[in-house]
Design a protein around this motif. Structure first.
Motif, PDB file in Angstrom:
ATOM      1  N   ARG A 199       0.840  -1.201   0.000  1.00  0.00           N
ATOM      2  CA  ARG A 199       0.000   0.000   0.000  1.00  0.00           C
ATOM      3  C   ARG A 199       0.871   1.246   0.000  1.00  0.00           C
ATOM      4  N   ARG A 200       1.920   1.264   0.827  1.00  0.00           N
ATOM      5  CA  ARG A 200       2.794   2.431   0.851  1.00  0.00           C
ATOM      6  C   ARG A 200       3.506   2.597  -0.495  1.00  0.00           C
ATOM      7  N   ALA A 201       3.988   1.483  -1.048  1.00  0.00           N
ATOM      8  CA  ALA A 201       4.685   1.547  -2.331  1.00  0.00           C
ATOM      9  C   ALA A 201       3.734   1.988  -3.446  1.00  0.00           C
ATOM     10  N   ALA A 202       2.495   1.470  -3.420  1.00  0.00           N
ATOM     11  CA  ALA A 202       1.517   1.829  -4.447  1.00  0.00           C
ATOM     12  C   ALA A 202       1.193   3.314  -4.389  1.00  0.00           C
ATOM     13  N   ASP A 203       1.025   3.852  -3.183  1.00  0.00           N
ATOM     14  CA  ASP A 203       0.748   5.285  -3.039  1.00  0.00           C
ATOM     15  C   ASP A 203       1.919   6.116  -3.556  1.00  0.00           C
ATOM     16  N   GLU A 204       3.141   5.652  -3.252  1.00  0.00           N
ATOM     17  CA  GLU A 204       4.324   6.388  -3.703  1.00  0.00           C
ATOM     18  C   GLU A 204       4.452   6.329  -5.224  1.00  0.00           C
ATOM     19  N   LEU A 205       4.229   5.139  -5.793  1.00  0.00           N
ATOM     20  CA  LEU A 205       4.340   4.985  -7.242  1.00  0.00           C
ATOM     21  C   LEU A 205       3.288   5.814  -7.962  1.00  0.00           C
ATOM     22  N   ALA A 206       2.061   5.809  -7.451  1.00  0.00           N
ATOM     23  CA  ALA A 206       1.003   6.623  -8.064  1.00  0.00           C
ATOM     24  C   ALA A 206       1.383   8.097  -8.024  1.00  0.00           C
ATOM     25  N   GLY A 207       2.044   8.510  -6.933  1.00  0.00           N
ATOM     26  CA  GLY A 207       2.459   9.900  -6.811  1.00  0.00           C
ATOM     27  C   GLY A 207       3.508  10.312  -7.827  1.00  0.00           C
ATOM     28  N   ARG A 208       4.259   9.322  -8.365  1.00  0.00           N
ATOM     29  CA  ARG A 208       5.287   9.652  -9.356  1.00  0.00           C
ATOM     30  C   ARG A 208       4.681  10.163 -10.664  1.00  0.00           C
ATOM     31  N   PHE A 209       3.390   9.874 -10.884  1.00  0.00           N
ATOM     32  CA  PHE A 209       2.737  10.314 -12.115  1.00  0.00           C
ATOM     33  C   PHE A 209       2.121  11.712 -11.980  1.00  0.00           C
ATOM     34  N   VAL A 210       2.173  12.282 -10.789  1.00  0.00           N
ATOM     35  CA  VAL A 210       1.632  13.627 -10.577  1.00  0.00           C
ATOM     36  C   VAL A 210       2.647  14.646 -11.072  1.00  0.00           C
ATOM     37  N   MET A 222       8.349   9.923 -16.576  1.00  0.00           N
ATOM     38  CA  MET A 222       9.096   8.681 -16.799  1.00  0.00           C
ATOM     39  C   MET A 222      10.378   8.654 -15.973  1.00  0.00           C
ATOM     40  N   GLY A 223      10.994   9.805 -15.770  1.00  0.00           N
ATOM     41  CA  GLY A 223      12.185   9.866 -14.930  1.00  0.00           C
ATOM     42  C   GLY A 223      11.873   9.453 -13.505  1.00  0.00           C
ATOM     43  N   ARG A 224      10.771   9.955 -12.968  1.00  0.00           N
ATOM     44  CA  ARG A 224      10.389   9.598 -11.595  1.00  0.00           C
ATOM     45  C   ARG A 224       9.914   8.147 -11.504  1.00  0.00           C
ATOM     46  N   PHE A 225       9.233   7.679 -12.549  1.00  0.00           N
ATOM     47  CA  PHE A 225       8.779   6.290 -12.590  1.00  0.00           C
ATOM     48  C   PHE A 225       9.977   5.336 -12.539  1.00  0.00           C
ATOM     49  N   PHE A 226      10.994   5.610 -13.354  1.00  0.00           N
ATOM     50  CA  PHE A 226      12.169   4.743 -13.367  1.00  0.00           C
ATOM     51  C   PHE A 226      13.029   4.933 -12.122  1.00  0.00           C
ATOM     52  N   ASP A 227      12.953   6.092 -11.473  1.00  0.00           N
ATOM     53  CA  ASP A 227      13.596   6.240 -10.165  1.00  0.00           C
ATOM     54  C   ASP A 227      13.032   5.193  -9.206  1.00  0.00           C
ATOM     55  N   PHE A 228      11.709   5.075  -9.207  1.00  0.00           N
ATOM     56  CA  PHE A 228      11.040   4.114  -8.323  1.00  0.00           C
ATOM     57  C   PHE A 228      11.435   2.689  -8.690  1.00  0.00           C
ATOM     58  N   VAL A 229      11.402   2.383  -9.979  1.00  0.00           N
ATOM     59  CA  VAL A 229      11.758   1.035 -10.439  1.00  0.00           C
ATOM     60  C   VAL A 229      13.189   0.705 -10.039  1.00  0.00           C
ATOM     61  N   ASP A 230      14.083   1.686 -10.200  1.00  0.00           N
ATOM     62  CA  ASP A 230      15.493   1.512  -9.846  1.00  0.00           C
ATOM     63  C   ASP A 230      15.659   1.252  -8.350  1.00  0.00           C
ATOM     64  N   GLU A 231      14.927   2.001  -7.536  1.00  0.00           N
ATOM     65  CA  GLU A 231      15.061   1.904  -6.084  1.00  0.00           C
ATOM     66  C   GLU A 231      14.421   0.641  -5.520  1.00  0.00           C
ATOM     67  N   HIS A 232      13.365   0.166  -6.170  1.00  0.00           N
ATOM     68  CA  HIS A 232      12.593  -0.958  -5.629  1.00  0.00           C
ATOM     69  C   HIS A 232      12.553  -2.126  -6.614  1.00  0.00           C
ATOM     70  N   GLY A 233      13.654  -2.364  -7.326  1.00  0.00           N
ATOM     71  CA  GLY A 233      13.674  -3.347  -8.406  1.00  0.00           C
ATOM     72  C   GLY A 233      13.033  -4.692  -8.117  1.00  0.00           C
ATOM     73  N   PRO A 234      13.609  -5.515  -7.215  1.00  0.00           N
ATOM     74  CA  PRO A 234      13.015  -6.836  -6.960  1.00  0.00           C
ATOM     75  C   PRO A 234      11.576  -6.754  -6.450  1.00  0.00           C
ATOM     76  N   GLY A 235      11.298  -5.773  -5.600  1.00  0.00           N
ATOM     77  CA  GLY A 235       9.934  -5.618  -5.089  1.00  0.00           C
ATOM     78  C   GLY A 235       8.966  -5.236  -6.187  1.00  0.00           C
ATOM     79  N   PHE A 236       9.392  -4.317  -7.072  1.00  0.00           N
ATOM     80  CA  PHE A 236       8.548  -3.918  -8.199  1.00  0.00           C
ATOM     81  C   PHE A 236       8.290  -5.120  -9.105  1.00  0.00           C
ATOM     82  N   SER A 237       9.329  -5.877  -9.376  1.00  0.00           N
ATOM     83  CA  SER A 237       9.193  -7.046 -10.237  1.00  0.00           C
ATOM     84  C   SER A 237       8.269  -8.084  -9.618  1.00  0.00           C
ATOM     85  N   ALA A 238       8.451  -8.347  -8.325  1.00  0.00           N
ATOM     86  CA  ALA A 238       7.599  -9.325  -7.651  1.00  0.00           C
ATOM     87  C   ALA A 238       6.148  -8.866  -7.615  1.00  0.00           C
ATOM     88  N   LEU A 239       5.963  -7.576  -7.421  1.00  0.00           N
ATOM     89  CA  LEU A 239       4.623  -7.014  -7.374  1.00  0.00           C
ATOM     90  C   LEU A 239       3.901  -7.222  -8.695  1.00  0.00           C
TER      91      LEU A 239
END
Length: 244
Positions: free
Chosen positions: A66-77, A92-109
């Motif tokens: 839930r925390r990650a989803a809220d943060e990721l949604a905020g990257r599109f604002v 896209m820069g902020r989106f890939f910042d998130f992907v970079d920071e949370h790689g395995p978690g993003f992939s598993a999600l």
């Protein structure tokens, strides 16, 4: 030499600490590989105390999600100022910042972690996609409640493309990240252009977007790249069936 005294946390403060610790661990390894014991050790508390705040790893995972989803949604604002191409590139820069920071978690999600099959987890993932979809429509000055059918398809397809591109990139990071961010902005323009070729309403939206774009912006660069391909494209035989 002084001896530090551990401060006692309140219930909500401890919950938030555990969520943060879990999210950090899930960001570096697949949630399936992280144990409650590791989470407890990283938080500096006992395993039974973790269960005092969360019934099990599934509930803690969903809280972290839930925390990650809220943060990721905020990257599109993004402020609705300036050319659309530049805005999308910042997103896209902020989106890939998130992907970079949370790689395995993003992939598993996105591919299905311990919450696979959980209606709560699936709903949160869908919320992120919906938030991104609505943000893009807002940048186009289109009512998200009743967008043109082809535009809705373009935006949803692009959100899905950004997600799948990020997952593929995480497997080896072969293509430079900055190139992919720009390519995804170009992909949005390309999807809109193809749709515009079939629909007058989409053509009007595309022309409105292009009219506000500078030559040195992301969309202007795409046009320049396509123009450079012109001589080669002219030599490609037409695939259009002969007229009877």
């Amino acid at each position: 030499m002084t001896t530090g005294v551990r401060r006692r946390m309140g219930v909500e403060e401890r919950r938030q600490q555990l969520i943060g610790v879990a999210l950090e661990l899930f960001s570096h390894r697949s949630p399936d590989e992280v144990s409650i014991d590791e989470i407890a050790a990283a938080a500096g508390i006992s395993r039974p105390l973790v269960y005092h705040y969360f019934p099990g790893k599934q509930s803690l995972y969903e809280a972290a999600l839930r925390r990650a989803a809220d943060e990721l949604a905020g990257r599109f604002v993004e402020p609705r100022e300036g050319p659309l191409g530049a805005r999308l590139l910042r997103v896209m820069g902020r989106f890939f910042d998130f992907v970079d920071e949370h790689g395995p978690g993003f992939s598993a999600l996105m591919r299905g972690g311990p919450a696979a099959g959980s209606s709560n987890a699936n709903a949160m993932i869908d919320e992120v996609r919906q938030a991104a979809y609505e943000q893009i429509l807002a940048h186009l000055d289109v009512d998200a409640a009743a967008p043109p059918a082809r535009l809705a398809m373009v935006v949803r397809s692009w959100v899905s493309l950004a997600e799948s591109t990020a997952l593929i990139w995480l497997d080896g990071r072969v293509i430079p990240r900055a190139e992919l961010e720009l390519q995804l902005v170009h992909d949005f323009a390309a999807l809109a252009a193809v749709s515009a070729a079939y629909d007058d309403e989409m053509a009007g939206i595309l022309l409105r977007i292009v009219a506000a774009e500078p030559e040195d912006g992301p969309f202007g660069e795409l046009v320049a790249r396509l123009v450079a391909l012109g001589p080669g494209l002219e030599r490609v035989p037409s695939q259009r069936p002969p007229t009877p």
